[in-house]
Motif scaffolding. Structure first.
Motif, PDB file in Angstrom:
ATOM      1  N   UNK A   1       0.831  -1.181   0.000  1.00  0.00           N
ATOM      2  CA  UNK A   1       0.000   0.000   0.000  1.00  0.00           C
ATOM      3  C   UNK A   1       0.877   1.247   0.000  1.00  0.00           C
ATOM      4  N   UNK A   2       0.399   2.256  -0.679  1.00  0.00           N
ATOM      5  CA  UNK A   2       1.150   3.499  -0.751  1.00  0.00           C
ATOM      6  C   UNK A   2       0.743   4.435   0.382  1.00  0.00           C
ATOM      7  N   UNK A   3       1.734   5.078   0.975  1.00  0.00           N
ATOM      8  CA  UNK A   3       1.443   6.038   2.031  1.00  0.00           C
ATOM      9  C   UNK A   3       0.809   7.310   1.473  1.00  0.00           C
ATOM     10  N   UNK A   4       0.935   7.530   0.161  1.00  0.00           N
ATOM     11  CA  UNK A   4       0.300   8.709  -0.434  1.00  0.00           C
ATOM     12  C   UNK A   4      -1.223   8.611  -0.375  1.00  0.00           C
ATOM     13  N   UNK A   5      -1.742   7.427  -0.102  1.00  0.00           N
ATOM     14  CA  UNK A   5      -3.194   7.273   0.038  1.00  0.00           C
ATOM     15  C   UNK A   5      -3.713   7.906   1.318  1.00  0.00           C
ATOM     16  N   UNK A   6      -2.796   8.191   2.274  1.00  0.00           N
ATOM     17  CA  UNK A   6      -3.208   8.861   3.506  1.00  0.00           C
ATOM     18  C   UNK A   6      -3.561  10.321   3.249  1.00  0.00           C
ATOM     19  N   UNK A   7      -2.891  10.953   2.281  1.00  0.00           N
ATOM     20  CA  UNK A   7      -3.101  12.374   2.014  1.00  0.00           C
ATOM     21  C   UNK A   7      -4.332  12.551   1.134  1.00  0.00           C
ATOM     22  N   UNK A   8      -5.468  12.779   1.795  1.00  0.00           N
ATOM     23  CA  UNK A   8      -6.736  12.991   1.101  1.00  0.00           C
ATOM     24  C   UNK A   8      -7.477  14.135   1.781  1.00  0.00           C
ATOM     25  N   UNK A   9      -6.987  15.380   1.603  1.00  0.00           N
ATOM     26  CA  UNK A   9      -7.566  16.502   2.346  1.00  0.00           C
ATOM     27  C   UNK A   9      -9.006  16.833   1.987  1.00  0.00           C
ATOM     28  N   UNK A  10      -9.532  16.262   0.935  1.00  0.00           N
ATOM     29  CA  UNK A  10     -10.935  16.518   0.579  1.00  0.00           C
ATOM     30  C   UNK A  10     -11.913  15.640   1.349  1.00  0.00           C
ATOM     31  N   UNK A  11     -11.391  14.652   2.038  1.00  0.00           N
ATOM     32  CA  UNK A  11     -12.254  13.736   2.792  1.00  0.00           C
ATOM     33  C   UNK A  11     -12.256  14.105   4.268  1.00  0.00           C
ATOM     34  N   UNK A  12     -13.414  13.990   4.877  1.00  0.00           N
ATOM     35  CA  UNK A  12     -13.552  14.313   6.301  1.00  0.00           C
ATOM     36  C   UNK A  12     -12.774  13.332   7.173  1.00  0.00           C
ATOM     37  N   UNK A  13     -12.632  12.106   6.723  1.00  0.00           N
ATOM     38  CA  UNK A  13     -11.906  11.090   7.503  1.00  0.00           C
ATOM     39  C   UNK A  13     -10.456  11.519   7.699  1.00  0.00           C
ATOM     40  N   UNK A  14      -9.873  12.140   6.689  1.00  0.00           N
ATOM     41  CA  UNK A  14      -8.492  12.621   6.796  1.00  0.00           C
ATOM     42  C   UNK A  14      -8.370  13.652   7.908  1.00  0.00           C
ATOM     43  N   UNK A  15      -9.285  14.611   7.939  1.00  0.00           N
ATOM     44  CA  UNK A  15      -9.208  15.672   8.944  1.00  0.00           C
ATOM     45  C   UNK A  15      -9.528  15.156  10.336  1.00  0.00           C
ATOM     46  N   UNK A  16     -10.408  14.163  10.434  1.00  0.00           N
ATOM     47  CA  UNK A  16     -10.664  13.547  11.736  1.00  0.00           C
ATOM     48  C   UNK A  16      -9.410  12.836  12.240  1.00  0.00           C
ATOM     49  N   UNK A  17      -8.699  12.157  11.345  1.00  0.00           N
ATOM     50  CA  UNK A  17      -7.458  11.484  11.717  1.00  0.00           C
ATOM     51  C   UNK A  17      -6.446  12.502  12.219  1.00  0.00           C
ATOM     52  N   UNK A  18      -6.315  13.624  11.530  1.00  0.00           N
ATOM     53  CA  UNK A  18      -5.367  14.662  11.937  1.00  0.00           C
ATOM     54  C   UNK A  18      -5.730  15.207  13.318  1.00  0.00           C
TER      55      UNK A  18
END
Length: 66
Positions: A1-18
């Motif tokens: 799996x690519x770590x670049x899949x973590x960078x998804x600033x358009x998704x709310x899940x990304x911001x919740x993770x941050x």
């Protein structure tokens, strides 16, 4: 799996993770900077651990593409 899949600033899940990861870091910093009672340390440690686990769970969801 690519770590670049973590960078998804358009998704709310990304911001919740941050937010969860920042909150657990802040709780850990608070635990180290102040002399707390044993009960407060257990409470803050439990919150920090729960936030870390929630952030990890959200990161796995992002990696899987859910």
């Amino acid at each position: 799996m690519k770590l670049s899949r973590l960078w998804q600033p358009r998704r709310a899940v990304f911001w919740m993770m941050v937010v969860f990861n920042l909150l657990s870091s802040g709780l850990t910093l608070a635990m180290r900077s102040q002399p707390w009672s044993d009960g407060a340390m257990l409470f803050l440690g439990g919150l920090a651990l729960a936030n870390s686990l929630c952030g990890l769970w959200l990161a796995v969801r992002l990696l899987k593409g859910e």
